[in-house]
Design a protein around this motif. Sequence first.
Motif, PDB file in Angstrom:
ATOM      1  N   UNK A   1       0.851  -1.168   0.000  1.00  0.00           N
ATOM      2  CA  UNK A   1       0.000   0.000   0.000  1.00  0.00           C
ATOM      3  C   UNK A   1       0.892   1.225   0.000  1.00  0.00           C
ATOM      4  N   UNK A   2       0.535   2.201  -0.813  1.00  0.00           N
ATOM      5  CA  UNK A   2       1.348   3.405  -0.879  1.00  0.00           C
ATOM      6  C   UNK A   2       1.241   4.187   0.415  1.00  0.00           C
ATOM      7  N   UNK A   3       2.289   4.939   0.687  1.00  0.00           N
ATOM      8  CA  UNK A   3       2.338   5.740   1.911  1.00  0.00           C
ATOM      9  C   UNK A   3       1.221   6.788   1.917  1.00  0.00           C
ATOM     10  N   UNK A   4       0.879   7.337   0.718  1.00  0.00           N
ATOM     11  CA  UNK A   4      -0.189   8.337   0.630  1.00  0.00           C
ATOM     12  C   UNK A   4      -1.530   7.757   1.068  1.00  0.00           C
ATOM     13  N   UNK A   5      -1.813   6.515   0.651  1.00  0.00           N
ATOM     14  CA  UNK A   5      -3.071   5.872   1.055  1.00  0.00           C
ATOM     15  C   UNK A   5      -3.060   5.642   2.566  1.00  0.00           C
ATOM     16  N   UNK A   6      -1.917   5.225   3.112  1.00  0.00           N
ATOM     17  CA  UNK A   6      -1.793   5.000   4.558  1.00  0.00           C
ATOM     18  C   UNK A   6      -2.184   6.250   5.325  1.00  0.00           C
ATOM     19  N   UNK A   7      -1.745   7.426   4.857  1.00  0.00           N
ATOM     20  CA  UNK A   7      -1.937   8.678   5.588  1.00  0.00           C
ATOM     21  C   UNK A   7      -3.361   9.208   5.502  1.00  0.00           C
ATOM     22  N   UNK A   8      -4.166   8.738   4.578  1.00  0.00           N
ATOM     23  CA  UNK A   8      -5.526   9.250   4.392  1.00  0.00           C
ATOM     24  C   UNK A   8      -6.533   8.614   5.345  1.00  0.00           C
ATOM     25  N   UNK A   9      -6.095   7.623   6.123  1.00  0.00           N
ATOM     26  CA  UNK A   9      -7.020   6.858   6.950  1.00  0.00           C
ATOM     27  C   UNK A   9      -6.505   6.694   8.370  1.00  0.00           C
ATOM     28  N   UNK A  10      -7.450   6.537   9.288  1.00  0.00           N
ATOM     29  CA  UNK A  10      -7.149   6.084  10.640  1.00  0.00           C
ATOM     30  C   UNK A  10      -7.441   4.591  10.617  1.00  0.00           C
ATOM     31  N   UNK A  11      -6.429   3.787  10.953  1.00  0.00           N
ATOM     32  CA  UNK A  11      -6.540   2.342  10.788  1.00  0.00           C
ATOM     33  C   UNK A  11      -6.954   1.670  12.093  1.00  0.00           C
ATOM     34  N   UNK A  12      -7.882   0.712  11.982  1.00  0.00           N
ATOM     35  CA  UNK A  12      -8.415  -0.034  13.122  1.00  0.00           C
ATOM     36  C   UNK A  12      -8.266  -1.528  12.868  1.00  0.00           C
ATOM     37  N   UNK A  13      -8.022  -2.274  13.929  1.00  0.00           N
ATOM     38  CA  UNK A  13      -7.998  -3.738  13.855  1.00  0.00           C
ATOM     39  C   UNK A  13      -9.296  -4.275  14.434  1.00  0.00           C
ATOM     40  N   UNK A  14      -9.776  -5.362  13.849  1.00  0.00           N
ATOM     41  CA  UNK A  14     -10.973  -6.023  14.361  1.00  0.00           C
ATOM     42  C   UNK A  14     -10.878  -7.512  14.042  1.00  0.00           C
ATOM     43  N   UNK A  15     -11.316  -8.330  14.978  1.00  0.00           N
ATOM     44  CA  UNK A  15     -11.358  -9.774  14.756  1.00  0.00           C
ATOM     45  C   UNK A  15     -12.683 -10.119  14.092  1.00  0.00           C
ATOM     46  N   UNK A  16     -12.603 -10.920  13.032  1.00  0.00           N
ATOM     47  CA  UNK A  16     -13.797 -11.313  12.276  1.00  0.00           C
ATOM     48  C   UNK A  16     -13.684 -12.771  11.855  1.00  0.00           C
ATOM     49  N   UNK A  17     -14.800 -13.309  11.434  1.00  0.00           N
ATOM     50  CA  UNK A  17     -14.810 -14.591  10.738  1.00  0.00           C
ATOM     51  C   UNK A  17     -14.704 -14.255   9.260  1.00  0.00           C
ATOM     52  N   UNK A  18     -13.814 -14.925   8.554  1.00  0.00           N
ATOM     53  CA  UNK A  18     -13.605 -14.654   7.130  1.00  0.00           C
ATOM     54  C   UNK A  18     -13.823 -15.922   6.316  1.00  0.00           C
ATOM     55  N   UNK A  19     -14.707 -15.815   5.343  1.00  0.00           N
ATOM     56  CA  UNK A  19     -14.939 -16.878   4.379  1.00  0.00           C
ATOM     57  C   UNK A  19     -14.644 -16.295   2.992  1.00  0.00           C
TER      58      UNK A  19
END
Length: 116
Positions: A1-19
């Motif tokens: 991911x580009x550094x510019x995209x990284x800076x445009x967002x506040x990033x959150x972690x969440x546990x999920x079920x993934x299918x």
Amino acid sequence: MSHDVQKKYLWHNIKVTATAYNSIKAQTNAHPQITAFGDSLKPGVKVVAVTQDLYEKGLKYNTPVKINGLQGVFYVKDRMASRWKNKIDIYMGVDVKAAKNWGKRHITITYGVPLE
């Protein structure tokens, strides 16, 4: 991911079920290449579908999502049936074998909420 995209967002972690899912009629509906938001699916696009509860937590349309174990950034472009909770479905084109190999996993994802 580009550094510019990284800076445009506040990033959150969440546990999920993934299918995983494919754009075939047996898994979706009569229009398997069209998402709930009206986007077109084609093999190679990085798309996830989310449950209503995750949508309400901030995983809205076009939210960027990083998935442990998979390369690149996926985007929320589809919704799941209301019977599911705290779940994402990863689009894997028409590769049914890849989707079955992914199976059902409990993982942590990282999603971006736009900075205002």
